[in-house]
Design an enzyme around this catalytic site. Sequence first.
Site, short mmCIF file in Angstrom:
data_model
loop_
_atom_site.label_atom_id
_atom_site.label_comp_id
_atom_site.label_asym_id
_atom_site.label_seq_id
_atom_site.Cartn_x
_atom_site.Cartn_y
_atom_site.Cartn_z
N THR A 27 12.61 -4.00 11.68
CA THR A 27 12.77 -3.85 10.24
C THR A 27 13.78 -4.87 9.75
OG1 THR A 27 12.18 -1.52 10.30
CG2 THR A 27 13.66 -2.21 8.52
N GLN A 100 2.85 -2.38 12.94
CA GLN A 100 3.40 -1.07 13.31
C GLN A 100 3.27 -0.09 12.14
OE1 GLN A 100 7.65 -0.26 14.04
NE2 GLN A 100 7.07 0.57 16.03
N HIS A 177 3.64 4.12 15.50
CA HIS A 177 5.08 4.27 15.72
C HIS A 177 5.36 5.77 15.98
CE1 HIS A 177 9.27 3.68 15.69
NE2 HIS A 177 9.44 3.05 14.54
N ASN A 180 11.69 6.60 17.95
CA ASN A 180 12.90 6.42 17.13
C ASN A 180 13.13 7.46 16.04
OD1 ASN A 180 13.26 4.28 18.78
ND2 ASN A 180 12.87 2.68 17.25
N TYR A 182 11.07 9.05 13.85
CA TYR A 182 10.28 9.13 12.62
C TYR A 182 9.23 10.25 12.75
CZ TYR A 182 13.08 5.11 11.76
OH TYR A 182 14.19 4.32 11.61
N ARG A 230 3.92 3.54 20.50
CA ARG A 230 5.30 3.30 20.94
C ARG A 230 6.07 4.62 21.07
NH1 ARG A 230 10.43 -0.41 18.95
NH2 ARG A 230 10.49 -1.50 20.92
N ASN A 238 18.65 8.50 15.13
CA ASN A 238 18.14 9.38 14.07
C ASN A 238 18.24 10.85 14.45
OD1 ASN A 238 17.59 7.50 12.05
ND2 ASN A 238 15.57 7.01 12.90
N GLY A 314 13.70 -7.70 21.31
CA GLY A 314 14.01 -7.51 19.90
C GLY A 314 15.02 -8.54 19.43
#
Length: 362
Positions: A27, A100, A177, A180, A182, A230, A238, A314
Amino acid sequence: MTSETLFSPAKFGSIAAKNRLVMAPMTRNRAGAGNVPTDQTVTYYAQRASAGLIVTEATQIVPEGQGYPNTPGIHSPEQIAGWKKVTDAVHAAGGKIVLQLWFTGRISHSAYQPGGKATVSASAVRPAGHVYLPDWSKAEYETPRALDADELPGIAKAYGQATKNAKEAGFDGVEIHAANGYLIDQFLRDGSNKRTDRYGGSIENRVRFLVEVTEQVVAAWGSGDGVGVRFSPHNPYNDMADSNPEALFVHAAASLKRFGLAFVHVIEPVGTELQLAGKIKAAIGSALIVNGDYTFDKASEAVASGLADAVAFGKPFISNPDLAERFARGAELTAFDPSTFFGGTDKGYIDYPALGGTVAAE
Ligand SMILES: Cc1cc2nc3c(=O)[nH]c(=O)nc-3n(C[C@H](O)[C@H](O)[C@H](O)COP(=O)(O)O)c2cc1C
């Protein structure tokens, strides 16, 4: 051991990659008006086409899926047209690129929700931490509304529509996705999923939403061979936690086996005590991309040992647009500047030089 190196070609389903270096999704909060990718975004991805495969920054599938300022979407005609310029430029530069697919769930704020409605999640569990509002001011996360079971097929269908849009925009595939913290991860892990219906409780139930999303995405793409997923089994980011990540993620992977996915992408930083990536690969039967703090040497080892089919980088890709070439030549890497990761201008976005001191041509 295998004879493969990071520079051997690889196949992710139908995607033929020229090497095994993947650019991890990142992002960058630089979308333009209407959350449309800009010309700078076209340059940014084209500069990084030395990767065998690029996974784009997380991209909201619907307006409700947004949770950060200036992140791109894939739900409007303008966004599709903006992404088409990106895929054309990456393909012209000899690269491959997948989108993604993102729905942030509770990692959002009513300020992002159409009509100022509440955020949504598996359960009404407020995450600790702060959200950045559209004007970049900080606020605490809100308590999300638990989605009704009968709303979930509609969200899964929205993933399917976003996949069709990605195909129209010229992508080589999509990455679901499920990492992480979400929305999909909020269903998977029991720190955030407290449901008592068929989407909560047992591991089988918590995996159900992921399976339903995957069904829609695979149907929309036409087969599993352009679809990846992923996972981040250990990542507490998070405010996430699970009581038994091994059982959960191995089962999740096994539940997706029948779709014949192009790849599974596992964030499991080098040195993580409980190594699940190999078990996840065995359970899903797809190509494995590993990620997390990899260096060239560690990545070469992961591929040569046969553990991973490819390695995603990354942060090194932010500051080294020509990362593959630098690795091939044993050249020094440019350090990245975290202060320009999120939002801002071309600085720290498209001005990192390629080898020889020139900014890579578009
Ligand atoms: C600036 C930045 C933005 C990120 N955005 C995303 C994202 O949109 N989607 C995602 O799945 N992971 C995201 N991540 C996590 C990376 O994909 C990757 O897992 C992480 O950086 C570890 O890899 P590395 O050690 O090679 O940097 C982001 C990481 C960074 C540094």
